[in-house]
Design a protein around this motif. Structure first.
Motif, PDB file in Angstrom:
ATOM      1  N   GLY A   1       3.359  13.349  -7.788  1.00  0.00           N
ATOM      2  CA  GLY A   1       2.456  14.463  -7.512  1.00  0.00           C
ATOM      3  C   GLY A   1       2.590  15.578  -8.533  1.00  0.00           C
TER       4      GLY A   1
ATOM      5  N   MET B   1      -4.492   2.968  -9.572  1.00  0.00           N
ATOM      6  CA  MET B   1      -4.070   2.792  -8.176  1.00  0.00           C
ATOM      7  C   MET B   1      -2.718   3.462  -7.894  1.00  0.00           C
ATOM      8  SD  MET B   1      -2.376  -0.048  -6.217  1.00  0.00           S
ATOM      9  CE  MET B   1      -2.451  -0.412  -4.482  1.00  0.00           C
TER      10      MET B   1
ATOM     11  N   THR C   1      10.070  10.990  -2.812  1.00  0.00           N
ATOM     12  CA  THR C   1       8.868  11.766  -3.128  1.00  0.00           C
ATOM     13  C   THR C   1       8.183  12.243  -1.857  1.00  0.00           C
ATOM     14  OG1 THR C   1       8.556  10.582  -5.195  1.00  0.00           O
ATOM     15  CG2 THR C   1       6.610  11.647  -4.278  1.00  0.00           C
TER      16      THR C   1
ATOM     17  N   ASP D   1       4.883  17.942  -8.460  1.00  0.00           N
ATOM     18  CA  ASP D   1       6.233  18.494  -8.401  1.00  0.00           C
ATOM     19  C   ASP D   1       6.802  18.677  -9.818  1.00  0.00           C
ATOM     20  OD1 ASP D   1       8.913  18.972  -8.047  1.00  0.00           O
ATOM     21  OD2 ASP D   1       9.209  17.404  -6.557  1.00  0.00           O
TER      22      ASP D   1
ATOM     23  N   ARG E   1      10.162  15.113  -0.303  1.00  0.00           N
ATOM     24  CA  ARG E   1      10.111  16.259  -1.222  1.00  0.00           C
ATOM     25  C   ARG E   1       8.835  17.087  -0.988  1.00  0.00           C
ATOM     26  NH1 ARG E   1      12.320  20.096  -4.582  1.00  0.00           N
ATOM     27  NH2 ARG E   1      11.216  20.222  -6.559  1.00  0.00           N
TER      28      ARG E   1
ATOM     29  N   ASN F   1       4.890   8.237  -9.391  1.00  0.00           N
ATOM     30  CA  ASN F   1       3.937   8.884  -8.481  1.00  0.00           C
ATOM     31  C   ASN F   1       4.654  10.030  -7.769  1.00  0.00           C
ATOM     32  OD1 ASN F   1       1.772   9.523  -6.877  1.00  0.00           O
ATOM     33  ND2 ASN F   1       2.069   7.804  -5.466  1.00  0.00           N
TER      34      ASN F   1
ATOM     35  N   GLY G   1      -1.485   6.420  -7.738  1.00  0.00           N
ATOM     36  CA  GLY G   1      -1.402   7.825  -7.359  1.00  0.00           C
ATOM     37  C   GLY G   1      -1.416   8.727  -8.579  1.00  0.00           C
ATOM     38  N   SER G   2      -0.399   9.581  -8.681  1.00  0.00           N
ATOM     39  CA  SER G   2      -0.366  10.571  -9.764  1.00  0.00           C
ATOM     40  C   SER G   2       0.355  10.066 -11.016  1.00  0.00           C
ATOM     41  CB  SER G   2       0.331  11.838  -9.262  1.00  0.00           C
ATOM     42  OG  SER G   2       1.653  11.518  -8.852  1.00  0.00           O
TER      43      SER G   2
ATOM     44  N   ARG H   1      10.209  16.881 -10.534  1.00  0.00           N
ATOM     45  CA  ARG H   1      10.141  15.412 -10.626  1.00  0.00           C
ATOM     46  C   ARG H   1       9.351  14.970 -11.864  1.00  0.00           C
ATOM     47  NH1 ARG H   1      12.043  14.148  -5.330  1.00  0.00           N
ATOM     48  NH2 ARG H   1      13.880  15.455  -5.470  1.00  0.00           N
TER      49      ARG H   1
ATOM     50  N   PHE I   1       0.816  -1.215   0.000  1.00  0.00           N
ATOM     51  CA  PHE I   1       0.000   0.000   0.000  1.00  0.00           C
ATOM     52  C   PHE I   1       0.853   1.269   0.000  1.00  0.00           C
ATOM     53  CE2 PHE I   1      -2.543  -3.405   1.766  1.00  0.00           C
ATOM     54  CZ  PHE I   1      -3.659  -3.338   0.970  1.00  0.00           C
ATOM     55  N   LEU I   2       2.151   1.093  -0.014  1.00  0.00           N
ATOM     56  CA  LEU I   2       3.035   2.261  -0.082  1.00  0.00           C
ATOM     57  C   LEU I   2       3.178   2.641  -1.550  1.00  0.00           C
ATOM     58  CD1 LEU I   2       4.787   4.094   1.761  1.00  0.00           C
ATOM     59  CD2 LEU I   2       6.724   2.701   1.042  1.00  0.00           C
ATOM     60  N   LEU I   3       2.586   3.756  -1.934  1.00  0.00           N
ATOM     61  CA  LEU I   3       2.491   4.100  -3.354  1.00  0.00           C
ATOM     62  C   LEU I   3       3.613   5.008  -3.834  1.00  0.00           C
ATOM     63  CD1 LEU I   3      -1.328   5.009  -3.407  1.00  0.00           C
ATOM     64  CD2 LEU I   3      -0.283   2.789  -3.835  1.00  0.00           C
ATOM     65  N   PHE I   4       4.459   5.463  -2.901  1.00  0.00           N
ATOM     66  CA  PHE I   4       5.443   6.487  -3.276  1.00  0.00           C
ATOM     67  C   PHE I   4       6.795   6.136  -2.668  1.00  0.00           C
ATOM     68  CE2 PHE I   4       2.593   7.611   0.155  1.00  0.00           C
ATOM     69  CZ  PHE I   4       3.467   7.639   1.223  1.00  0.00           C
TER      70      PHE I   4
ATOM     71  N   TRP J   1       4.849   2.020 -11.312  1.00  0.00           N
ATOM     72  CA  TRP J   1       4.489   1.830  -9.892  1.00  0.00           C
ATOM     73  C   TRP J   1       5.526   2.539  -9.015  1.00  0.00           C
ATOM     74  CZ3 TRP J   1       1.346   0.806  -6.125  1.00  0.00           C
ATOM     75  CH2 TRP J   1       1.756   0.160  -4.955  1.00  0.00           C
ATOM     76  N   ILE J   2       5.114   3.429  -8.184  1.00  0.00           N
ATOM     77  CA  ILE J   2       5.925   4.217  -7.246  1.00  0.00           C
ATOM     78  C   ILE J   2       6.786   5.277  -7.947  1.00  0.00           C
ATOM     79  CG2 ILE J   2       7.814   4.175  -5.542  1.00  0.00           C
ATOM     80  CD1 ILE J   2       6.616   1.668  -4.379  1.00  0.00           C
TER      81      ILE J   2
ATOM     82  N   GLY K   1      -2.351  13.766  -3.635  1.00  0.00           N
ATOM     83  CA  GLY K   1      -1.915  13.581  -5.021  1.00  0.00           C
ATOM     84  C   GLY K   1      -1.065  12.345  -5.210  1.00  0.00           C
ATOM     85  N   ILE K   2      -0.353  11.931  -4.161  1.00  0.00           N
ATOM     86  CA  ILE K   2       0.482  10.725  -4.290  1.00  0.00           C
ATOM     87  C   ILE K   2      -0.069   9.556  -3.482  1.00  0.00           C
ATOM     88  CG2 ILE K   2       2.585  12.046  -4.790  1.00  0.00           C
ATOM     89  CD1 ILE K   2       3.498  11.307  -1.885  1.00  0.00           C
ATOM     90  N   ASN K   3      -1.096   9.826  -2.684  1.00  0.00           N
ATOM     91  CA  ASN K   3      -1.680   8.751  -1.881  1.00  0.00           C
ATOM     92  C   ASN K   3      -3.187   8.979  -1.816  1.00  0.00           C
ATOM     93  OD1 ASN K   3      -2.429   6.838  -0.046  1.00  0.00           O
ATOM     94  ND2 ASN K   3      -1.029   7.496   1.571  1.00  0.00           N
ATOM     95  N   TRP K   4      -3.930   8.239  -2.634  1.00  0.00           N
ATOM     96  CA  TRP K   4      -5.371   8.487  -2.762  1.00  0.00           C
ATOM     97  C   TRP K   4      -6.097   8.353  -1.419  1.00  0.00           C
ATOM     98  CZ3 TRP K   4      -7.600   4.021  -1.176  1.00  0.00           C
ATOM     99  CH2 TRP K   4      -6.876   2.842  -1.355  1.00  0.00           C
TER     100      TRP K   4
END
Lengths: 226, 304
Positions: free
Chosen positions: B59, B88, A19, B61, A22, B57, B90-91, B64, A12-15, B53-54, A82-85
């Motif tokens: 955002g 799923m 990031t 920025d 940052r 994502n 994110g961005s 980036r 579940f860690l999407l980033f 994936w990851i 934006g990075i974690n819905w």
């Protein structure tokens, strides 16, 4: 059958940690020099809590409500979601906490705990959240620009609020604890899953609150006249 | 045990061959990846794609996002085509869209995305398409089999109406292989996506042979187990046998292990670095390991 048990926190860690940190750098940049003002607000909350009168405590709660709302919109909703819905569902909880702070402060009011270990723990958490947390970035090997500032970033804002709550007594005070504690657990799990040593911070805040609650509960009966 | 190592010619026959790996090592080392056909159409696809994936994502920025666009630019320059994402992630989808626009919408793009939890599948697909800024997707997959009974008919309907070129399903890390296998047998899939690498070889038993038998293209996700395999081998010297297939890094050796399986159509490593995307694409060119060398690669990684 979804085999939900086969999922781990990592799924579940999407980033990336890069990031994640940052975001704080961008947040500090975007609102500079506001972080200086919010740090001062943290000091003012501590001062108002130390003064202890009903109006002082209401003012402190109003400041906290303001920064919770600010963090909810500018950080959680605009940036983190934006990075974690999932954070899109957390931001309204921060707004709810702000409303509860205002409502309970105005309608029910607070008093300060009698002198002792418990209120001092509250002051300690307040001081750590405002002065200590911003120093953790360089201590954990990150650039100072990624520092988390009270009123700008969620963790120090939430921990300062927990410190404030520990100081208080009030009829509906318990309603103000769940959201900050759940946030600390979520933040700690996120940092732990990222492999970041700073996970100790939100988890420790929860442990301190739990210890303070136990200490307060133990102390209370002894003060009751026979 | 043979004393010489043989590698494999990447051919369309190889992609659909069931079971055993093809012998022969005729490809000269090249920077561009080889191609394999999508069995249901014969369309050629470079065997190394780009996962998001990851890594994508990031955002809003701007810095980036430009870094991701640079990765995409290097990907296309190195001969890549398939970019894969999901609602799923994110961005990642709008970041891909940003990159595609910045690069002038490269014609080589093979756009692969997924439909996920939304109760309104068409609305989610349309939102996803708008993020990418593409007229239609080449491939849409049911993400992690979520609501697959409802989503697969929707995707087949879109394909029949010419709004989509290929249909697939995905899973990862060995989840629900029994169900994946059943769907692969029962449904006219073009693609299936799952995890396969030097330490996670469960797919070799049933899914990879079944894909070859049924003529289903295979996308391999998590080739480095989200970087865990790279970290695992980071302190170990690259084995001497890596040179036999022209691998100059552990990442290339790990990718070549996957790509050498004839039922694999494309692997989709994710990266946020230009040098890494070039390295990944280069792994798809040149020689690939034979069965004996693959066994040695797997044993070496497992021992670390």
């Amino acid at each position: 059958m979804s085999e939900w048990w086969s999922y781990s926190a990592e799924d579940f860690l999407l980033f990336s940690p890069r990031t994640y940190w940052r975001m704080f750098e961008l947040q500090n940049e975007a609102y500079w020099p506001l972080p200086v003002l919010t740090l001062a607000l943290g000091g003012i909350v501590t001062f108002l809590a130390a003064r202890g009168g009903a109006n002082f405590l209401r003012s402190a709660a109003a400041i906290l409500a303001l920064v919770w709302s600010f963090v909810a919109y500018t950080f959680l909703w605009t940036r983190y979601a934006g990075i974690n819905w999932a954070i899109a569902y957390v931001a309204p909880a921060f707004v709810l906490e702000a409303l509860l702070l205002l409502l309970i402060a105005v309608r029910a009011g607070f008093t300060v705990q009698p002198r002792g270990v418990v209120p001092w723990t509250g002051y300690l958490l307040l001081a750590f959240a405002t002065v200590g947390v911003p120093l953790l970035a360089p201590l954990h090997g990150r650039d100072r620009s990624t520092s988390e500032i009270f009123g700008i970033a969620p963790d120090p804002t939430v921990i300062a609020t927990l410190g404030f709550l520990i100081l208080l007594r009030g009829r509906f005070l318990w309603l103000l604890y769940p959201i900050p504690i759940l946030w600390c657990l979520l933040s700690g799990m996120t940092l732990h899953t990222m492999g970041d040593a700073q996970a100790w911070m939100p988890f420790t805040a929860v442990a301190v609150v739990a210890a303070a609650a136990i200490a307060a509960a133990v102390r209370r009966p002894s003060r009751t006249p026979a | 045990m043979p004393t010489t190592r043989r590698a494999f010619l990447q051919t369309s026959v190889a992609a659909t061959a069931a079971g055993a790996l093809l012998p022969t090592a005729l490809r000269a080392a090249t920077a561009e990846p080889a191609s394999r056909p999508i069995p249901s159409s014969g369309e050629q696809l470079p065997i190394v794609g780009l996962g998001t994936w990851i890594t994508f994502n990031v955002g809003e920025d701007p810095q980036r996002k430009d870094e991701c666009a640079a990765v995409m630019a290097a990907f296309f320059e190195s001969g890549g085509r398939m970019i894969d994402s999901s609602p799923m992630y994110g961005s990642a989808q709008p970041v891909i869209g940003y990159g595609l626009q910045k690069l002038g919408r490269p014609k080589a793009l093979f756009a692969a995305d997924k439909v996920w939890t939304s109760g309104d599948g068409p609305a989610q697909i349309e939102e996803t398409r708008a993020y990418w800024g593409v007229p239609r997707f080449d491939l849409l997959q049911v993400h992690n089999l979520v609501d697959w009974e409802a989503k697969l008919p929707l995707l087949f309907e879109m394909k029949a109406a010419g709004k989509l070129r290929y249909v697939g399903i995905t899973t990862s890390e060995g989840r629900r292989h029994d169900l994946i296998e059943r769907i692969m047998r029962d449904q006219p899939l073009d693609f299936v996506q799952f995890t396969y690498n030097a330490v996670d070889r469960e797919a070799e038993a049933r899914l990879l042979p079944l894909a070859a038998e049924r003529g289903i293209a295979v996308i391999v996700n998590r080739p480095f187990e989200q970087g865990a395999l790279i970290r695992r081998v980071a302190n170990a010297p690259l084995p001497g046998f890596a040179a036999e297939v022209g691998a100059t890094s552990w990442a290339q050796l790990l990718l070549k292990f996957i790509l050498a399986h004839p039922a694999v159509t494309v692997a989709i490593p994710a990266t946020s670095r230009v040098d890494h995307v070039r390295e990944n694409l280069a792994a798809g060119g040149g020689l690939l390991p034979d069965a004996d060398l693959r066994a040695r690669i797997s044993a070496q990684v497992r021992s670390l």
